[in-house]
Design a protein around this motif. Structure first.
Motif, PDB file in Angstrom:
ATOM      1  N   ASN A   1     -22.075  31.081  51.993  1.00  0.00           N
ATOM      2  CA  ASN A   1     -21.214  31.061  50.811  1.00  0.00           C
ATOM      3  C   ASN A   1     -21.702  32.133  49.838  1.00  0.00           C
ATOM      4  O   ASN A   1     -22.871  32.125  49.430  1.00  0.00           O
ATOM      5  CB  ASN A   1     -21.249  29.697  50.108  1.00  0.00           C
TER       6      ASN A   1
ATOM      7  N   VAL B   1     -25.628  22.067  52.303  1.00  0.00           N
ATOM      8  CA  VAL B   1     -25.615  23.388  51.670  1.00  0.00           C
ATOM      9  C   VAL B   1     -26.970  23.617  51.007  1.00  0.00           C
ATOM     10  O   VAL B   1     -27.489  22.754  50.299  1.00  0.00           O
ATOM     11  CB  VAL B   1     -24.491  23.495  50.620  1.00  0.00           C
TER      12      VAL B   1
ATOM     13  N   LYS C   1     -24.980  27.290  54.742  1.00  0.00           N
ATOM     14  CA  LYS C   1     -24.359  25.990  54.974  1.00  0.00           C
ATOM     15  C   LYS C   1     -24.473  25.623  56.445  1.00  0.00           C
ATOM     16  O   LYS C   1     -24.063  26.383  57.324  1.00  0.00           O
ATOM     17  CB  LYS C   1     -22.884  26.019  54.555  1.00  0.00           C
TER      18      LYS C   1
END
Length: 204
Positions: free
Chosen positions: A80, A160, A155
C-alpha cells in the motif's frame, strides 16, 4: 455496581485489549520474518521536458512530465502506497513543487506506472546553482534527480504492517540540443523527450 466490581471489569477490559495488541504485533512480526518482504523496484522510464530555464534573478522554472514504474517483487505480499509525492531536484536543490500521487494498492508481482507533471514556477536557488545550470544548458546535458517519497505498508492477507518511509531517487542526464541566445544562456523551451530505462535507488 460496586466500586470494586467496576474496577475489576475495567482491569479485565484493559487486559483483553493489551492481549489483542500483543497478538496482533506478534502476528505481524512472524509474517515479516517468514515472508521477508523485499522493497519495491522503481524504474524511471521517460522524461518529457517542456521547460528548464533560469528566470529572473537566481530562480529556475521547470516543467517536466516523468514516467516512473514500480514493481512489487514479492509474490504473496501486497504493498500500500500512501501520501506519495514526486518532484525534481538539481544539484541537491528542489526545482519543482511537490506533486501528489494517488494512494495506490499493489498486488504481488504487479507493476504500477505513474506519469505525473512536475512544475516549478521561478523556484529560488543558490547563486552557484544558477551558474552551474547555465553551463550545463550550454553544454546540452543537465543532471536532474527525480524524487518520489511517502509512506509504504506491506499487506499479508488481512494483516497490514505499520507505515515505513519510502524514499526513491532517480538521477538522469537530460540530453537536449543546446540553443543559445545573444547572452550565451541556453534556451530550452522546446519540448523534447528522453526515453529511458533507469534503475532508481530505493530506501525503506
Amino acid at each position: 455496581m460496586a466500586a470494586g466490581e467496576y474496577s475489576d471489569q475495567k482491569f479485565r477490559l484493559l487486559a483483553a485489549l493489551l492481549t489483542f495488541l500483543i497478538l496482533a504485533g506478534v502476528t505481524v512480526a512472524v509474517a515479516w520474518l517468514v515472508l521477508r518482504p523485499s522493497k519495491p523496484h522503481f524504474v524511471l522510464q521517460n522524461v518529457v521536458v517542456f521547460d528548464l530555464n533560469l528566470t529572473a534573478g537566481d530562480s529556475v522554472t521547470a516543467n517536466f512530465q516523468v514516467t516512473v514504474a514500480s514493481r512489487n517483487p514479492n509474490g504473496r505480499i501486497a504493498v500500500n502506497y500512501d501520501r506519495l509525492v514526486a518532484g525534481a531536484a538539481y544539484r541537491g536543490q528542489q526545482i519543482t513543487l511537490p506533486t501528489r500521487l494517488p494512494a495506490t494498492y499493489q498486488a504481488g508481482k504487479e507493476t504500477i506506472v505513474w506519469s505525473p507533471f512536475l512544475y516549478g514556477p521561478q523556484i529560488p536557488v543558490a547563486p552557484y546553482v544558477g551558474v552551474s545550470l547555465r553551463q550545463d544548458q550550454i553544454a546540452g546535458t543537465v543532471l536532474v534527480t527525480v524524487r518520489v517519497g511517502g509512506g509504504i505498508r506491506w499487506k499479508v492477507g488481512t494483516v497490514v504492517s505499520w507505515k515505513y518511509r519510502l524514499t526513491v531517487n532517480c538521477p538522469v542526464y537530460l540530453n537536449f540540443p543546446a540553443r543559445k541566445n545573444g547572452s550565451g544562456v541556453a534556451v530550452g523551451t522546446a519540448t523534447f523527450q528522453n526515453h529511458l530505462i533507469l534503475d532508481c535507488h530505493v530506501d525503506v
